[in-house]
Design a protein around this motif. Sequence first.
Motif, PDB file in Angstrom:
ATOM      1  N   PHE A  51       0.844  -1.194   0.000  1.00  0.00           N
ATOM      2  CA  PHE A  51       0.000   0.000   0.000  1.00  0.00           C
ATOM      3  C   PHE A  51       0.880   1.244   0.000  1.00  0.00           C
ATOM      4  CE2 PHE A  51      -2.790  -3.318   1.317  1.00  0.00           C
ATOM      5  CZ  PHE A  51      -4.060  -2.934   0.909  1.00  0.00           C
ATOM      6  N   ASP A  58      -7.219   4.040   0.842  1.00  0.00           N
ATOM      7  CA  ASP A  58      -7.714   3.898   2.220  1.00  0.00           C
ATOM      8  C   ASP A  58      -9.235   4.021   2.285  1.00  0.00           C
ATOM      9  OD1 ASP A  58      -5.177   3.507   3.142  1.00  0.00           O
ATOM     10  OD2 ASP A  58      -5.014   5.416   4.206  1.00  0.00           O
ATOM     11  N   GLN A  63      -7.774  -2.957   2.560  1.00  0.00           N
ATOM     12  CA  GLN A  63      -6.946  -3.760   3.456  1.00  0.00           C
ATOM     13  C   GLN A  63      -7.743  -4.875   4.128  1.00  0.00           C
ATOM     14  OE1 GLN A  63      -4.323  -1.760   6.088  1.00  0.00           O
ATOM     15  NE2 GLN A  63      -3.552  -0.348   4.552  1.00  0.00           N
ATOM     16  N   VAL A  73      -0.990  -7.988   3.926  1.00  0.00           N
ATOM     17  CA  VAL A  73      -0.944  -6.532   3.827  1.00  0.00           C
ATOM     18  C   VAL A  73       0.445  -6.029   4.190  1.00  0.00           C
ATOM     19  CG1 VAL A  73      -1.785  -4.369   4.832  1.00  0.00           C
ATOM     20  CG2 VAL A  73      -3.398  -6.197   4.256  1.00  0.00           C
ATOM     21  N   ASP A  75       2.154  -2.421   4.602  1.00  0.00           N
ATOM     22  CA  ASP A  75       1.745  -1.016   4.663  1.00  0.00           C
ATOM     23  C   ASP A  75       2.683  -0.224   5.565  1.00  0.00           C
ATOM     24  OD1 ASP A  75       0.486   1.411   4.704  1.00  0.00           O
ATOM     25  OD2 ASP A  75      -1.317   0.716   5.730  1.00  0.00           O
TER      26      ASP A  75
END
Length: 212
Positions: A51, A58, A63, A73, A75
Amino acid sequence: MAVKNWHNEAIGKKAVDALIKNEFDAVYFATTKEAAAFIMEHVKPGTKVGFGGSMTIDSMAIQDQVKAAGGKVIDHGAAGLTMEEKIATAREELVSDLFLCSSNAITLDGLLVNIDGMGNRVSAMTFGPKKVVIVVSTDKICRDEKAAFERLESIAAPMNNKRLDMPNPCTRTGSCMNCQAKTRICRVYSVMRKKPMVTDITVVVVGESAGY
């Protein structure tokens, strides 16, 4: 609302056509929900999803969907990370299976214009991940490259500085002051005129407001 939807679709599809001419894969969706469903077609159990710090992404709650699908994920913007952990995670995003981000601006002739602090997002957009999906709302479509940079200075940069609570002049004036502050986050500028040679990129244009 019907007229606005018509206009968003008209300019969105024009941008998509221009991106395709510039060798990008590109597609238009009316809503972020449709865009999210498209993204999730690329996520399987074990897929490493990076991400890029996008407010557009977002807002789509991707996610949670990635986790539910068994994906991993990655991030660097996750809460509670130290700076060292953020940098290490950003490096991991560069070799993700799928990298998700937005673009600060796109133009009607199919250019992607961006500004970064560390440069991790524009790096991942151009080379590294196996697949890159860039989601851009029609709010970010600009007439040409000059107008795109004006958007960066008057909208994207000040709002991102405010979001990050940076003590830079634009958080007071609302527009770029070309500051020389140590905390300046406008450091790396990128214009993608054609799709990078070996990177699999899909630009998803959405006719719904998202990000800034």
